[in-house]
Structures are given as structure tokens and as C-alpha cells.
Design a protein around this motif. Structure first.
Motif, PDB file in Angstrom:
ATOM      1  N   THR A  23      23.357  -0.726   1.049  1.00 53.66           N
ATOM      2  CA  THR A  23      24.197   0.177   1.838  1.00 53.66           C
ATOM      3  C   THR A  23      24.710   1.339   0.998  1.00 53.66           C
ATOM      4  O   THR A  23      25.183   2.330   1.547  1.00 53.66           O
ATOM      5  CB  THR A  23      25.396  -0.560   2.473  1.00 53.66           C
ATOM      6  OG1 THR A  23      26.252  -1.048   1.434  1.00 53.66           O
ATOM      7  CG2 THR A  23      24.921  -1.709   3.360  1.00 53.66           C
ATOM      8  N   LEU A  24      24.601   1.232  -0.326  1.00 47.83           N
ATOM      9  CA  LEU A  24      25.041   2.317  -1.201  1.00 47.83           C
ATOM     10  C   LEU A  24      23.917   3.286  -1.536  1.00 47.83           C
ATOM     11  O   LEU A  24      24.125   4.245  -2.280  1.00 47.83           O
ATOM     12  CB  LEU A  24      25.629   1.746  -2.497  1.00 47.83           C
ATOM     13  CG  LEU A  24      26.843   0.831  -2.324  1.00 47.83           C
ATOM     14  CD1 LEU A  24      27.295   0.307  -3.675  1.00 47.83           C
ATOM     15  CD2 LEU A  24      27.971   1.560  -1.608  1.00 47.83           C
ATOM     16  N   LEU A  25      22.726   3.045  -1.009  1.00 48.41           N
ATOM     17  CA  LEU A  25      21.560   3.875  -1.324  1.00 48.41           C
ATOM     18  C   LEU A  25      21.114   4.638  -0.089  1.00 48.41           C
ATOM     19  O   LEU A  25      20.987   4.063   0.999  1.00 48.41           O
ATOM     20  CB  LEU A  25      20.415   2.998  -1.838  1.00 48.41           C
ATOM     21  CG  LEU A  25      20.722   2.201  -3.101  1.00 48.41           C
ATOM     22  CD1 LEU A  25      19.643   1.165  -3.347  1.00 48.41           C
ATOM     23  CD2 LEU A  25      20.876   3.132  -4.293  1.00 48.41           C
ATOM     24  N   ASP A  26      20.858   5.928  -0.243  1.00 48.65           N
ATOM     25  CA  ASP A  26      20.377   6.743   0.871  1.00 48.65           C
ATOM     26  C   ASP A  26      18.959   6.357   1.266  1.00 48.65           C
ATOM     27  O   ASP A  26      18.608   6.386   2.440  1.00 48.65           O
ATOM     28  CB  ASP A  26      20.404   8.224   0.511  1.00 48.65           C
ATOM     29  CG  ASP A  26      21.812   8.758   0.359  1.00 48.65           C
ATOM     30  OD1 ASP A  26      22.730   8.217   1.010  1.00 48.65           O
ATOM     31  OD2 ASP A  26      21.991   9.718  -0.406  1.00 48.65           O
ATOM     32  N   TYR A  27      18.140   6.032   0.293  1.00 50.85           N
ATOM     33  CA  TYR A  27      16.784   5.584   0.560  1.00 50.85           C
ATOM     34  C   TYR A  27      16.318   4.689  -0.572  1.00 50.85           C
ATOM     35  O   TYR A  27      16.891   4.684  -1.659  1.00 50.85           O
ATOM     36  CB  TYR A  27      15.804   6.755   0.746  1.00 50.85           C
ATOM     37  CG  TYR A  27      15.586   7.629  -0.466  1.00 50.85           C
ATOM     38  CD1 TYR A  27      14.725   7.248  -1.493  1.00 50.85           C
ATOM     39  CD2 TYR A  27      16.218   8.858  -0.575  1.00 50.85           C
ATOM     40  CE1 TYR A  27      14.520   8.062  -2.599  1.00 50.85           C
ATOM     41  CE2 TYR A  27      16.015   9.681  -1.673  1.00 50.85           C
ATOM     42  CZ  TYR A  27      15.160   9.267  -2.689  1.00 50.85           C
ATOM     43  OH  TYR A  27      14.956  10.079  -3.783  1.00 50.85           O
ATOM     44  N   VAL A  28      15.288   3.910  -0.286  1.00 50.06           N
ATOM     45  CA  VAL A  28      14.562   3.144  -1.295  1.00 50.06           C
ATOM     46  C   VAL A  28      13.084   3.389  -1.053  1.00 50.06           C
ATOM     47  O   VAL A  28      12.672   3.697   0.066  1.00 50.06           O
ATOM     48  CB  VAL A  28      14.880   1.629  -1.245  1.00 50.06           C
ATOM     49  CG1 VAL A  28      16.337   1.361  -1.581  1.00 50.06           C
ATOM     50  CG2 VAL A  28      14.514   1.015   0.091  1.00 50.06           C
ATOM     51  N   ARG A  29      12.305   3.285  -2.084  1.00 50.35           N
ATOM     52  CA  ARG A  29      10.852   3.356  -1.929  1.00 50.35           C
ATOM     53  C   ARG A  29      10.365   1.937  -1.647  1.00 50.35           C
ATOM     54  O   ARG A  29      10.895   0.979  -2.197  1.00 50.35           O
ATOM     55  CB  ARG A  29      10.214   3.875  -3.215  1.00 50.35           C
ATOM     56  CG  ARG A  29      10.610   5.313  -3.545  1.00 50.35           C
ATOM     57  CD  ARG A  29      10.122   5.679  -4.933  1.00 50.35           C
ATOM     58  NE  ARG A  29      10.580   6.987  -5.348  1.00 50.35           N
ATOM     59  CZ  ARG A  29       9.805   8.066  -5.426  1.00 50.35           C
ATOM     60  NH1 ARG A  29       8.529   7.986  -5.108  1.00 50.35           N
ATOM     61  NH2 ARG A  29      10.302   9.209  -5.817  1.00 50.35           N
ATOM     62  N   GLN A  30       9.356   1.814  -0.783  1.00 49.09           N
ATOM     63  CA  GLN A  30       8.783   0.500  -0.520  1.00 49.09           C
ATOM     64  C   GLN A  30       7.285   0.556  -0.732  1.00 49.09           C
ATOM     65  O   GLN A  30       6.641   1.564  -0.456  1.00 49.09           O
ATOM     66  CB  GLN A  30       9.124   0.003   0.875  1.00 49.09           C
ATOM     67  CG  GLN A  30       8.411   0.684   2.003  1.00 49.09           C
ATOM     68  CD  GLN A  30       8.719   0.058   3.356  1.00 49.09           C
ATOM     69  OE1 GLN A  30       9.321  -1.002   3.462  1.00 49.09           O
ATOM     70  NE2 GLN A  30       8.287   0.715   4.410  1.00 49.09           N
ATOM     71  N   SER A  31       6.767  -0.528  -1.256  1.00 50.14           N
ATOM     72  CA  SER A  31       5.327  -0.637  -1.423  1.00 50.14           C
ATOM     73  C   SER A  31       4.917  -2.093  -1.249  1.00 50.14           C
ATOM     74  O   SER A  31       5.745  -3.001  -1.370  1.00 50.14           O
ATOM     75  CB  SER A  31       4.890  -0.117  -2.798  1.00 50.14           C
ATOM     76  OG  SER A  31       5.512  -0.849  -3.836  1.00 50.14           O
ATOM     77  N   LEU A  32       3.651  -2.299  -0.945  1.00 54.17           N
ATOM     78  CA  LEU A  32       3.079  -3.640  -0.889  1.00 54.17           C
ATOM     79  C   LEU A  32       2.374  -3.885  -2.210  1.00 54.17           C
ATOM     80  O   LEU A  32       1.427  -3.182  -2.554  1.00 54.17           O
ATOM     81  CB  LEU A  32       2.085  -3.749   0.261  1.00 54.17           C
ATOM     82  CG  LEU A  32       2.677  -3.907   1.640  1.00 54.17           C
ATOM     83  CD1 LEU A  32       1.593  -3.751   2.698  1.00 54.17           C
ATOM     84  CD2 LEU A  32       3.370  -5.241   1.785  1.00 54.17           C
ATOM     85  N   ASP A  33       2.860  -4.857  -2.947  1.00 53.63           N
ATOM     86  CA  ASP A  33       2.278  -5.173  -4.253  1.00 53.63           C
ATOM     87  C   ASP A  33       1.527  -6.498  -4.175  1.00 53.63           C
ATOM     88  O   ASP A  33       1.889  -7.378  -3.397  1.00 53.63           O
ATOM     89  CB  ASP A  33       3.370  -5.271  -5.322  1.00 53.63           C
ATOM     90  CG  ASP A  33       4.019  -3.937  -5.641  1.00 53.63           C
ATOM     91  OD1 ASP A  33       3.599  -2.908  -5.068  1.00 53.63           O
ATOM     92  OD2 ASP A  33       4.938  -3.922  -6.472  1.00 53.63           O
ATOM     93  N   ARG A  34       0.500  -6.622  -4.982  1.00 49.43           N
ATOM     94  CA  ARG A  34      -0.220  -7.894  -5.091  1.00 49.43           C
ATOM     95  C   ARG A  34       0.492  -8.725  -6.146  1.00 49.43           C
ATOM     96  O   ARG A  34       0.554  -8.342  -7.318  1.00 49.43           O
ATOM     97  CB  ARG A  34      -1.667  -7.658  -5.496  1.00 49.43           C
ATOM     98  CG  ARG A  34      -2.452  -6.975  -4.410  1.00 49.43           C
ATOM     99  CD  ARG A  34      -3.921  -7.362  -4.478  1.00 49.43           C
ATOM    100  NE  ARG A  34      -4.625  -6.860  -3.326  1.00 49.43           N
ATOM    101  CZ  ARG A  34      -4.719  -7.515  -2.174  1.00 49.43           C
ATOM    102  NH1 ARG A  34      -4.159  -8.688  -2.040  1.00 49.43           N
ATOM    103  NH2 ARG A  34      -5.374  -7.006  -1.161  1.00 49.43           N
TER     104      ARG A  34
END
Length: 134
Positions: A23-34
Motif C-alpha cells: 500500500t506504500l508503493l505506487d506500482y510494482v513490476r511483475q514477471s513470471l519467473d521459472r
């Protein structure tokens, strides 16, 4: 990238673990990792820091070829807005970024006005940082 995550690829998620308060972050990066397992904190091999990851249920099957599992990892780079509010992403957000308030197990997350540069997050307000007015 968020737009490229197929809902079937995250259908076996049972929990998201946050290492920082999303809730303190405007955005996060997301990825699908193996990754080698369904559960537990994965190793992190990027610049920046991991801020969260997904845990998969017992019904998640490993790849027939590599034996790995596709799991979501949430992360930030040193030049992201939380560290450099007047930097590259003062407004806008990277293509793989999502508003962490829109993500849940089996829900890929989306960009929002907040993740694109406004209004400021509680963390930015607490630090006295203000985004430019459009």
C-alpha cells in the motif's frame, strides 16, 4: 509484462507474500519467473529488490522439460519512482508495472491512475514528495 500474463499461468496461485507493504508503493513490476519450487522465497537475481512473490497450490504442475514452476515475482529497480520520485518514472510506469492494490492470487493486476503518476502514495506524502500537477 502485465498485459502478457495469461490468466491460466497464474490459476494455481494460493497466496501472495509481500516483503514490503504494497500500500506504500505506487506500482510494482511483475514477471513470471521459472522457479524450482511452488513455495518459499525465491532467489532474486535482478538489480533492485524483490517486494513480493506468489505461492502455488499442490495442483500446480512443473514444466515437463525443465521441472520448474512459473511463479510471479514482484520487484522494483533502483530507478523506479519509490527511490527516484523525480526520475524516469516521475509520471507513467514501466510496461510490466501494476498497481499492487489491484493484484491478488490468480488476479494479474492492472495499471491505474495512481500507478501512472498520481495521486501520490502515502509513502510519498509522508516523505513530503509531490508529483507534478498535469
Amino acid at each position: 509484462m502485465s498485459a502478457l500474463i495469461d490468466p491460466e499461468e497464474i490459476a494455481h496461485e494460493t497466496e501472495l507474500v509481500w516483503l514490503e507493504d504494497p500500500t506504500l508503493l505506487d506500482y510494482v513490476r511483475q514477471s513470471l519467473d521459472r522457479l524450482p519450487s511452488r513455495r518459499g522465497k525465491p532467489a532474486y537475481h535482478r538489480d533492485g529488490r524483490m517486494v513480493g512473490y506468489a505461492i502455488l497450490g499442490k495442483d500446480a504442475k512443473p514444466s515437463r522439460y525443465s521441472g520448474t514452476f512459473r511463479r510471479r515475482v514482484f520487484w522494483l529497480l533502483p530507478h523506479d519512482r519509490d527511490q527516484q520520485p523525480a526520475g524516469l518514472y516521475e509520471t507513467g510506469a514501466p510496461s510490466e508495472a501494476i498497481d499492487p492494490r489491484t493484484v491478488a492470487p490468480t488476479v494479474k493486476g492492472y495499471k491505474t491512475e495512481r500507478s501512472e503518476g498520481g495521486p501520490a502514495s502515502p509513502a510519498m506524502i509522508a516523505l513530503g514528495l509531490v508529483l507534478p500537477a498535469d
